[in-house]
Write a protein that holds these residues in place. Structure first.
Motif, PDB file in Angstrom:
ATOM      1  N   ARG A  78       0.836  -1.227   0.000  1.00 46.98           N
ATOM      2  CA  ARG A  78       0.000   0.000   0.000  1.00 46.98           C
ATOM      3  C   ARG A  78       0.860   1.263   0.000  1.00 46.98           C
ATOM      4  O   ARG A  78       0.446   2.301  -0.511  1.00 46.98           O
ATOM      5  N   LEU A  79       2.063   1.149   0.573  1.00 52.56           N
ATOM      6  CA  LEU A  79       2.988   2.294   0.593  1.00 52.56           C
ATOM      7  C   LEU A  79       3.820   2.390  -0.694  1.00 52.56           C
ATOM      8  O   LEU A  79       4.669   3.265  -0.837  1.00 52.56           O
ATOM      9  N   GLY A  80       3.552   1.456  -1.640  1.00 49.31           N
ATOM     10  CA  GLY A  80       4.275   1.486  -2.923  1.00 49.31           C
ATOM     11  C   GLY A  80       5.619   0.792  -2.883  1.00 49.31           C
ATOM     12  O   GLY A  80       6.486   1.056  -3.716  1.00 49.31           O
ATOM     13  N   ILE A  81       5.806  -0.123  -1.915  1.00 51.21           N
ATOM     14  CA  ILE A  81       7.077  -0.854  -1.796  1.00 51.21           C
ATOM     15  C   ILE A  81       6.876  -2.281  -2.306  1.00 51.21           C
ATOM     16  O   ILE A  81       5.963  -2.985  -1.863  1.00 51.21           O
ATOM     17  N   GLY A  82       7.696  -2.707  -3.256  1.00 45.92           N
ATOM     18  CA  GLY A  82       7.665  -4.078  -3.763  1.00 45.92           C
ATOM     19  C   GLY A  82       9.023  -4.726  -3.576  1.00 45.92           C
ATOM     20  O   GLY A  82      10.038  -4.034  -3.458  1.00 45.92           O
ATOM     21  N   MET A  83       9.054  -6.060  -3.543  1.00 48.69           N
ATOM     22  CA  MET A  83      10.330  -6.757  -3.330  1.00 48.69           C
ATOM     23  C   MET A  83      10.443  -7.944  -4.280  1.00 48.69           C
ATOM     24  O   MET A  83       9.532  -8.765  -4.369  1.00 48.69           O
ATOM     25  N   VAL A  84      11.567  -8.006  -4.978  1.00 45.25           N
ATOM     26  CA  VAL A  84      11.893  -9.148  -5.836  1.00 45.25           C
ATOM     27  C   VAL A  84      12.869 -10.006  -5.038  1.00 45.25           C
ATOM     28  O   VAL A  84      14.024  -9.639  -4.847  1.00 45.25           O
ATOM     29  N   HIS A  85      12.376 -11.141  -4.537  1.00 42.50           N
ATOM     30  CA  HIS A  85      13.153 -11.961  -3.617  1.00 42.50           C
ATOM     31  C   HIS A  85      14.214 -12.771  -4.346  1.00 42.50           C
ATOM     32  O   HIS A  85      14.078 -13.109  -5.523  1.00 42.50           O
ATOM     33  N   GLN A  86      15.280 -13.117  -3.610  1.00 45.51           N
ATOM     34  CA  GLN A  86      16.366 -13.923  -4.175  1.00 45.51           C
ATOM     35  C   GLN A  86      15.855 -15.309  -4.581  1.00 45.51           C
ATOM     36  O   GLN A  86      16.185 -15.815  -5.639  1.00 45.51           O
ATOM     37  N   HIS A  87      15.039 -15.913  -3.724  1.00 47.95           N
ATOM     38  CA  HIS A  87      14.431 -17.208  -4.044  1.00 47.95           C
ATOM     39  C   HIS A  87      12.980 -16.924  -4.427  1.00 47.95           C
ATOM     40  O   HIS A  87      12.180 -16.491  -3.599  1.00 47.95           O
ATOM     41  N   PHE A  88      12.660 -17.135  -5.689  1.00 47.81           N
ATOM     42  CA  PHE A  88      11.384 -16.688  -6.235  1.00 47.81           C
ATOM     43  C   PHE A  88      10.199 -17.342  -5.539  1.00 47.81           C
ATOM     44  O   PHE A  88      10.268 -18.481  -5.096  1.00 47.81           O
ATOM     45  N   MET A  89       9.113 -16.576  -5.451  1.00 48.04           N
ATOM     46  CA  MET A  89       7.901 -17.048  -4.791  1.00 48.04           C
ATOM     47  C   MET A  89       6.816 -17.227  -5.851  1.00 48.04           C
ATOM     48  O   MET A  89       5.900 -16.419  -5.958  1.00 48.04           O
ATOM     49  N   LEU A  90       6.980 -18.269  -6.658  1.00 43.25           N
ATOM     50  CA  LEU A  90       6.082 -18.500  -7.785  1.00 43.25           C
ATOM     51  C   LEU A  90       5.483 -19.908  -7.704  1.00 43.25           C
ATOM     52  O   LEU A  90       6.113 -20.830  -7.180  1.00 43.25           O
ATOM     53  N   VAL A  91       4.265 -20.049  -8.243  1.00 39.01           N
ATOM     54  CA  VAL A  91       3.592 -21.354  -8.290  1.00 39.01           C
ATOM     55  C   VAL A  91       3.865 -21.946  -9.668  1.00 39.01           C
ATOM     56  O   VAL A  91       3.360 -21.459 -10.683  1.00 39.01           O
ATOM     57  N   GLU A  92       4.677 -23.007  -9.720  1.00 35.22           N
ATOM     58  CA  GLU A  92       5.204 -23.495 -11.002  1.00 35.22           C
ATOM     59  C   GLU A  92       4.140 -23.949 -12.010  1.00 35.22           C
ATOM     60  O   GLU A  92       4.271 -23.675 -13.192  1.00 35.22           O
ATOM     61  N   PRO A  93       3.072 -24.664 -11.591  1.00 33.89           N
ATOM     62  CA  PRO A  93       2.093 -25.102 -12.605  1.00 33.89           C
ATOM     63  C   PRO A  93       1.200 -23.969 -13.133  1.00 33.89           C
ATOM     64  O   PRO A  93       0.490 -24.150 -14.114  1.00 33.89           O
ATOM     65  N   PHE A  94       1.211 -22.795 -12.471  1.00 37.25           N
ATOM     66  CA  PHE A  94       0.386 -21.661 -12.897  1.00 37.25           C
ATOM     67  C   PHE A  94       1.049 -20.927 -14.062  1.00 37.25           C
ATOM     68  O   PHE A  94       2.261 -21.003 -14.262  1.00 37.25           O
TER      69      PHE A  94
END
Length: 512
Positions: A78-94
């Motif tokens: 909400r404050l406009g802060i985003g983070m690209v993490h070192q170990h990705f947080m993705l759902v592989e089959p999606f």
């Protein structure tokens, strides 16, 4: 101008360790600001506080001049802060789109409007030069593309302050160039970037300012144009760092590893190794150079028994080890530093002490009559922790709690301590800082100078050029040439890696 981010006097304690100790960080609008420090210096902890994953014990945070309390990542978003993490947080089959909108799905009545979401993802991808296919499945795209999906996730949620946590640690050289260009595009569009890294070359190439922290404490903030890599390294590590690798000429003797015309399939059923022949001798480091995906990983796997050889032979000191069980190969005198320390190097929920005996726990003194002797295991671990400068509160700490560099030092301690005839080091410095890299290079050269054979696989060309005594270039599952690093330059090596040429001056003929 009011800074977009001010973190003042931030302190964060964990049991047995002060991760952040009165740290200050000031980031201005529209800049790329590097946060530099060794592995375990507290960089990720500080950014996890800014993103709301941790709460500080002391200190305050101001966003665009206003004091805020960031209690969780939703508040950060909400404050406009985003983070690209070192170990990705993705759902592989999606799909790409499904991952990006997860938790913020646009609706059409009772249903999720994926068509609208895909159009928005495509627009964002085009605007920032990300070139991502909204309909591709995560499991079918490269690591570099997965990272772009993480960037799109932050943009989709309206972030204008984006934290990149060690973003280049898992990328190929080409993907790194593309990522730096993407970051420039983001800043041109008015975003502000915090770039957590320990790669000095990248800081000098792209960053405006840099804040250095060491062992949890603030050291300095500098304009990048007013500094140089040597000064940054000294501030980061607390001493002068040697960038060149010092070593005596190799004293090559008998052949330790002999690979004869080996063929093996990759994960998709097609040949990944197409008749590879190689020798590694006592007293040398043989480097394998190649663009990722040309058979390097499969080559290591067939040597250590993790992948079947279809045809050909592998000999260790004249004895056949082709398709033997991994433990049998290990017992024969092979040690292996794997390229993915989390998947294949450690059991993250075990203590660092238990990880030190993963390959020897069944032997005395660590085990007797089927029972583990923990007193001996932890005594042995204490010795290795001290000898290899593994920074951990104690030997009982879970491996998961250590920084990447200290996890890697733990693996190297375990593998080198066995005194192997052949040490295989696959990406041994991936994601590590200059201090840890210098330490690991010294350990590899120590093994060589003891008369051991070392096989080094690395995607870092300067590492291969500096550390290896001979370089075997792999392309599409074949060795296209074996060269002396003193007689080629990076451009010539790069051409060979792309399959454009072989047979440079100084090339020794690899058997084909």
């Amino acid at each position: 101008m009011t800074p977009v981010v001010e973190m003042l006097g931030i302190t964060k304690r964990f049991p047995g360790i002060v991760a952040n100790d009165q740290i200050n960080l000031v980031v201005n609008q529209g800049e790329i600001h590097a946060l530099l420090g060794e592995n375990g210096a507290g960089k990720s902890t500080l950014m996890n506080i800014l993103f709301g994953l941790y709460q500080p014990d002391e200190g305050e945070i101001h966003i665009r001049g206003k004091r805020v309390k960031i209690t969780d990542p939703n508040v950060a978003n909400r404050l406009g802060i985003g983070m690209v993490h070192q170990h990705f947080m993705l759902v592989e089959p999606f799909t790409v789109t499904e991952n990006i909108v997860l938790g913020s799905e646009p609706r059409k009545g009772l249903f999720i409007d994926l068509d609208k979401a895909a159009r928005e993802v495509q627009e964002l991808s085009d605007r920032y030069g990300l070139q991502v296919d909204p309909f591709a499945k995560i499991e079918n795209i490269s690591v570099g593309m997965q990272q772009r999906v993480e960037i799109l996730k932050t943009l989709y949620r309206g972030a204008d302050i984006i934290i990149f946590d060690e973003p280049t640690a898992v990328l190929t050289p080409q993907e790194i160039k593309e990522l730096l260009e993407i970051m420039r595009n983001l800043v041109r569009e008015g975003k502000s970037i915090i770039f957590i890294t320990h790669k000095l070359k990248e800081i000098m190439a792209i960053c405006d300012r840099v804040t250095i922290i060491r062992r949890g404490r603030y050291i300095d903030s500098l304009a990048v144009k007013d500094t140089n890599p040597r000064e940054l390294a000294a501030k980061m590590v607390g001493r002068e760092v040697t960038f060149s690798v010092e070593k005596k000429p190799a004293q090559q003797k008998n052949t330790v590893l002999e690979i004869q015309n080996v063929m093996a399939e990759g994960n998709r059923g097609v040949d990944a190794l197409r008749g590879i022949s190689l020798e590694v001798r006592e007293g040398e480091i043989l480097g394998i150079a190649g663009v990722e995906g040309n058979g390097q990983s499969e080559l290591i796997e067939v040597i250590v028994g993790l992948r079947k050889v279809k045809s050909g032979r592998i000999l260790l000191k004249g004895k056949e080890i082709t398709n033997k069980h991994p433990r049998e190969i290990y017992e024969a005198g092979v040690s292996h530093i794997p390229e993915d320390r989390h998947k294949h190097g450690l059991v993250l929920d075990y203590s660092i002490g238990e990880n030190m005996v993963l390959n020897t726990y069944y032997k005395e003194p660590f085990s007797r009559k089927g029972f583990l002797n923990y007193a001996q295991i932890f005594k042995h671990a204490r010795k290795l922790i001290q000898a290899f400068d593994v920074r951990t509160p104690d030997e009982y700490t879970p491996a998961r709690a250590l920084s990447g560099g200290n996890q890697q030092k733990g693996i190297i301690a375990r593998e080198v301590d066995r005194d192997p005839d052949l040490l295989i080091a696959a990406q041994p410095t991936r994601g590590l800082d200059v201090g840890a890299i210098e330490f690991i290079h010294k350990k590899l050269i120590e093994q060589r100078d003891k008369g051991k054979a070392v096989l080094l696989l690395s995607l870092e060309l300067d590492e291969i050029m500096n550390v290896a005594d001979r370089i075997a270039v792999i392309y599409e599952g074949r060795i296209v040439g074996i060269v002396d690093p003193k007689e080629v330059n990076e451009d010539q090596l790069g051409l060979m890696m792309a399959g454009a040429t072989s047979g440079h001056p100084g090339e020794e003929r690899g058997e084909e």
